[in-house]
Scaffold this motif. Sequence first.
Motif, PDB file in Angstrom:
ATOM      1  N   LEU A  45       0.820  -1.214   0.000  1.00  0.00           N
ATOM      2  CA  LEU A  45       0.000   0.000   0.000  1.00  0.00           C
ATOM      3  C   LEU A  45       0.854   1.264   0.000  1.00  0.00           C
ATOM      4  CD1 LEU A  45      -2.849  -0.942   2.492  1.00  0.00           C
ATOM      5  CD2 LEU A  45      -2.965  -0.838  -0.007  1.00  0.00           C
ATOM      6  N   THR A  46       2.040   1.191   0.576  1.00  0.00           N
ATOM      7  CA  THR A  46       2.891   2.386   0.640  1.00  0.00           C
ATOM      8  C   THR A  46       3.606   2.671  -0.674  1.00  0.00           C
ATOM      9  OG1 THR A  46       4.866   1.208   1.424  1.00  0.00           O
ATOM     10  CG2 THR A  46       3.300   1.993   3.106  1.00  0.00           C
ATOM     11  N   VAL A  47       3.762   1.661  -1.505  1.00  0.00           N
ATOM     12  CA  VAL A  47       4.518   1.813  -2.753  1.00  0.00           C
ATOM     13  C   VAL A  47       3.932   2.905  -3.644  1.00  0.00           C
ATOM     14  CG1 VAL A  47       5.159   0.636  -4.909  1.00  0.00           C
ATOM     15  CG2 VAL A  47       5.428  -0.534  -2.719  1.00  0.00           C
ATOM     16  N   ARG A  61       2.444  -1.369 -14.163  1.00  0.00           N
ATOM     17  CA  ARG A  61       1.423  -0.709 -13.339  1.00  0.00           C
ATOM     18  C   ARG A  61       0.222  -1.651 -13.161  1.00  0.00           C
ATOM     19  NH1 ARG A  61      -0.035   5.122 -11.989  1.00  0.00           N
ATOM     20  NH2 ARG A  61       2.133   5.466 -12.498  1.00  0.00           N
ATOM     21  N   GLY A  62      -0.174  -2.329 -14.209  1.00  0.00           N
ATOM     22  CA  GLY A  62      -1.258  -3.307 -14.102  1.00  0.00           C
ATOM     23  C   GLY A  62      -0.886  -4.448 -13.169  1.00  0.00           C
ATOM     24  N   LEU A  63       0.373  -4.877 -13.246  1.00  0.00           N
ATOM     25  CA  LEU A  63       0.845  -5.934 -12.355  1.00  0.00           C
ATOM     26  C   LEU A  63       0.789  -5.470 -10.902  1.00  0.00           C
ATOM     27  CD1 LEU A  63       1.999  -8.768 -11.981  1.00  0.00           C
ATOM     28  CD2 LEU A  63       4.281  -7.816 -12.483  1.00  0.00           C
ATOM     29  N   TYR A  64       1.130  -4.206 -10.665  1.00  0.00           N
ATOM     30  CA  TYR A  64       1.028  -3.665  -9.306  1.00  0.00           C
ATOM     31  C   TYR A  64      -0.414  -3.744  -8.811  1.00  0.00           C
ATOM     32  CZ  TYR A  64       0.807  -0.496  -5.377  1.00  0.00           C
ATOM     33  OH  TYR A  64       0.558   0.045  -4.140  1.00  0.00           O
ATOM     34  N   VAL A  65      -1.365  -3.402  -9.647  1.00  0.00           N
ATOM     35  CA  VAL A  65      -2.781  -3.479  -9.265  1.00  0.00           C
ATOM     36  C   VAL A  65      -3.151  -4.924  -8.922  1.00  0.00           C
ATOM     37  CG1 VAL A  65      -5.158  -3.191 -10.091  1.00  0.00           C
ATOM     38  CG2 VAL A  65      -3.445  -1.409 -10.538  1.00  0.00           C
ATOM     39  N   VAL A  66      -2.683  -5.865  -9.727  1.00  0.00           N
ATOM     40  CA  VAL A  66      -2.944  -7.280  -9.455  1.00  0.00           C
ATOM     41  C   VAL A  66      -2.318  -7.690  -8.118  1.00  0.00           C
ATOM     42  CG1 VAL A  66      -2.409  -9.647 -10.223  1.00  0.00           C
ATOM     43  CG2 VAL A  66      -3.231  -7.943 -11.867  1.00  0.00           C
ATOM     44  N   VAL A  67      -1.085  -7.262  -7.875  1.00  0.00           N
ATOM     45  CA  VAL A  67      -0.387  -7.617  -6.636  1.00  0.00           C
ATOM     46  C   VAL A  67      -1.127  -7.069  -5.418  1.00  0.00           C
ATOM     47  CG1 VAL A  67       1.733  -7.194  -5.309  1.00  0.00           C
ATOM     48  CG2 VAL A  67       1.893  -7.884  -7.693  1.00  0.00           C
ATOM     49  N   THR A 110      -3.154 -20.183  -0.829  1.00  0.00           N
ATOM     50  CA  THR A 110      -2.941 -20.203  -2.276  1.00  0.00           C
ATOM     51  C   THR A 110      -2.876 -18.775  -2.825  1.00  0.00           C
ATOM     52  OG1 THR A 110      -4.071 -22.329  -2.454  1.00  0.00           O
ATOM     53  CG2 THR A 110      -3.868 -21.027  -4.478  1.00  0.00           C
ATOM     54  N   LEU A 111      -3.806 -17.944  -2.388  1.00  0.00           N
ATOM     55  CA  LEU A 111      -3.800 -16.536  -2.820  1.00  0.00           C
ATOM     56  C   LEU A 111      -2.535 -15.831  -2.354  1.00  0.00           C
ATOM     57  CD1 LEU A 111      -7.534 -15.724  -2.092  1.00  0.00           C
ATOM     58  CD2 LEU A 111      -6.450 -15.782  -4.360  1.00  0.00           C
ATOM     59  N   LEU A 112      -2.081 -16.143  -1.147  1.00  0.00           N
ATOM     60  CA  LEU A 112      -0.845 -15.552  -0.639  1.00  0.00           C
ATOM     61  C   LEU A 112       0.351 -15.973  -1.487  1.00  0.00           C
ATOM     62  CD1 LEU A 112       0.633 -13.854   1.465  1.00  0.00           C
ATOM     63  CD2 LEU A 112       0.688 -15.887   2.944  1.00  0.00           C
ATOM     64  N   ALA A 113       0.405 -17.234  -1.878  1.00  0.00           N
ATOM     65  CA  ALA A 113       1.492 -17.700  -2.745  1.00  0.00           C
ATOM     66  C   ALA A 113       1.475 -16.948  -4.076  1.00  0.00           C
ATOM     67  CB  ALA A 113       1.375 -19.202  -2.987  1.00  0.00           C
ATOM     68  N   LEU A 114       0.294 -16.796  -4.658  1.00  0.00           N
ATOM     69  CA  LEU A 114       0.184 -16.037  -5.915  1.00  0.00           C
ATOM     70  C   LEU A 114       0.586 -14.582  -5.707  1.00  0.00           C
ATOM     71  CD1 LEU A 114      -3.165 -17.508  -7.273  1.00  0.00           C
ATOM     72  CD2 LEU A 114      -0.831 -17.960  -8.121  1.00  0.00           C
ATOM     73  N   ASN A 115       0.219 -14.026  -4.560  1.00  0.00           N
ATOM     74  CA  ASN A 115       0.584 -12.650  -4.232  1.00  0.00           C
ATOM     75  C   ASN A 115       2.098 -12.495  -4.144  1.00  0.00           C
ATOM     76  OD1 ASN A 115       0.649 -10.599  -1.388  1.00  0.00           O
ATOM     77  ND2 ASN A 115      -0.050  -9.875  -3.368  1.00  0.00           N
ATOM     78  N   VAL A 116       2.754 -13.403  -3.464  1.00  0.00           N
ATOM     79  CA  VAL A 116       4.215 -13.353  -3.337  1.00  0.00           C
ATOM     80  C   VAL A 116       4.863 -13.507  -4.708  1.00  0.00           C
ATOM     81  CG1 VAL A 116       6.250 -14.537  -2.405  1.00  0.00           C
ATOM     82  CG2 VAL A 116       4.266 -14.123  -0.941  1.00  0.00           C
ATOM     83  N   GLY A 117       4.359 -14.453  -5.501  1.00  0.00           N
ATOM     84  CA  GLY A 117       4.921 -14.662  -6.838  1.00  0.00           C
ATOM     85  C   GLY A 117       4.754 -13.440  -7.722  1.00  0.00           C
ATOM     86  N   ALA A 118       3.579 -12.827  -7.707  1.00  0.00           N
ATOM     87  CA  ALA A 118       3.332 -11.636  -8.529  1.00  0.00           C
ATOM     88  C   ALA A 118       4.145 -10.449  -8.028  1.00  0.00           C
ATOM     89  CB  ALA A 118       1.843 -11.303  -8.543  1.00  0.00           C
ATOM     90  N   ALA A 119       4.256 -10.302  -6.705  1.00  0.00           N
ATOM     91  CA  ALA A 119       5.057  -9.207  -6.143  1.00  0.00           C
ATOM     92  C   ALA A 119       6.530  -9.385  -6.500  1.00  0.00           C
ATOM     93  CB  ALA A 119       4.882  -9.142  -4.625  1.00  0.00           C
ATOM     94  N   LEU A 120       7.004 -10.616  -6.453  1.00  0.00           N
ATOM     95  CA  LEU A 120       8.387 -10.892  -6.830  1.00  0.00           C
ATOM     96  C   LEU A 120       8.610 -10.581  -8.305  1.00  0.00           C
ATOM     97  CD1 LEU A 120      11.146 -11.964  -5.966  1.00  0.00           C
ATOM     98  CD2 LEU A 120      10.323 -14.267  -6.521  1.00  0.00           C
TER      99      LEU A 120
END
Length: 164
Positions: A45-47, A61-67, A110-120
């Motif tokens: 949220l701070t990014v 930017r779209g990837l950030y929204v997904v993350v 599962t959502l957390l794993a996807l979140n970490v993967g997308a953030a990475l």
Amino acid sequence: MAGEQRPADGRDESADERADRLWAELLQEVRIAQTGAQIMFGFLLTVVFTERFTTLHGFDRGLYVVVVTLGAVATGTLMAPVTYHRLLTGRHLKPRMVRAAARVVALGITLLALNVGAALLLLLKVAGLGAAAWLISGGVLLWFGVCWLLLPLLVRRHQDDDRH
């Protein structure tokens, strides 16, 4: 307990005692996953308020929204057992509540794993790794699958083989 069959896990507990134990174990698991999800979501949220964020365009930017969206959904999903407990306590539904909450927690993880993967992926792309960002992020998600799913399933299979 004459005439009753001992549970497969070897514990001598009633259905209610088992549900209480499983609920306590589930909550301990959720505390770990939820803390990580909340910290990551808070950071994400701070990014948007940083100067560097203005340089993100198009896919990044779209990837950030997904993350951020995945972070919000993962956090909310991992908090769901609290509402299950608040809404269902005292209704003699604990065994059913434990099963339902366990499914929701599995979804949250599962959502957390996807979140970490997308953030990475986002982080590595912004760092300039290009195609390597995709490979590394995919590798991390694969590693999560091995550690979080494949290895426990192998342990369970080995236990099932030992029983036969």
